[in-house]
Motif scaffolding. Structure first.
Motif, PDB file in Angstrom:
ATOM      1  N   CYS A  23      26.319  17.640  58.420  1.00  0.00           N
ATOM      2  CA  CYS A  23      27.702  17.168  58.506  1.00  0.00           C
ATOM      3  C   CYS A  23      27.889  16.369  59.798  1.00  0.00           C
ATOM      4  O   CYS A  23      27.489  16.823  60.876  1.00  0.00           O
ATOM      5  CB  CYS A  23      28.641  18.374  58.479  1.00  0.00           C
ATOM      6  N   ILE A  30      25.013  20.413  54.187  1.00  0.00           N
ATOM      7  CA  ILE A  30      25.803  19.723  53.170  1.00  0.00           C
ATOM      8  C   ILE A  30      25.471  20.304  51.801  1.00  0.00           C
ATOM      9  O   ILE A  30      24.307  20.482  51.463  1.00  0.00           O
ATOM     10  CB  ILE A  30      25.528  18.208  53.192  1.00  0.00           C
ATOM     11  N   PHE A  55      30.278  15.980  47.529  1.00  0.00           N
ATOM     12  CA  PHE A  55      29.590  16.577  48.660  1.00  0.00           C
ATOM     13  C   PHE A  55      30.623  17.149  49.625  1.00  0.00           C
ATOM     14  O   PHE A  55      31.668  16.546  49.848  1.00  0.00           O
ATOM     15  CB  PHE A  55      28.735  15.533  49.385  1.00  0.00           C
ATOM     16  N   CYS A  57      30.858  19.976  53.340  1.00  0.00           N
ATOM     17  CA  CYS A  57      30.158  20.747  54.364  1.00  0.00           C
ATOM     18  C   CYS A  57      30.311  22.233  54.060  1.00  0.00           C
ATOM     19  O   CYS A  57      31.391  22.690  53.689  1.00  0.00           O
ATOM     20  CB  CYS A  57      30.735  20.426  55.740  1.00  0.00           C
ATOM     21  N   LEU A  64      32.911  15.144  51.946  1.00  0.00           N
ATOM     22  CA  LEU A  64      32.152  14.042  52.513  1.00  0.00           C
ATOM     23  C   LEU A  64      31.958  12.974  51.451  1.00  0.00           C
ATOM     24  O   LEU A  64      31.839  13.272  50.266  1.00  0.00           O
ATOM     25  CB  LEU A  64      30.793  14.535  53.021  1.00  0.00           C
TER      26      LEU A  64
END
Length: 68
Positions: A23, A30, A55, A57, A64
């Motif tokens: 991350c 991740i 995606f 964290c 993400l």
């Protein structure tokens, strides 16, 4: 006058895996996930969207974005 909301969006996680990298915010691992969405109108499925990869964290739980 009464308004009733009868639409719903449901997401199902099909698979998860650990993605390579870390991350950029906290340095955590991740996690990638394949997600399928379904739109429903009065509990009847009207549209299934294909598999999408998401995606996030595993430590700070931030979503993400994968840049290609």
């Amino acid at each position: 006058m009464c308004v009733i909301w009868v639409c719903d969006e449901e997401e199902h996680v099909l698979a998860t895996w650990q993605a390579p990298g870390s991350c950029p915010y906290c340095g955590g691992a991740i996690i990638g996930a394949d997600v399928q969405r379904a739109w429903r109108l009065c509990f009847v499925p009207i549209c299934f969207s294909g598999r999408r990869r998401r995606f996030h964290c595993s430590f700070c739980n931030r979503p993400l974005v994968a840049v290609s």
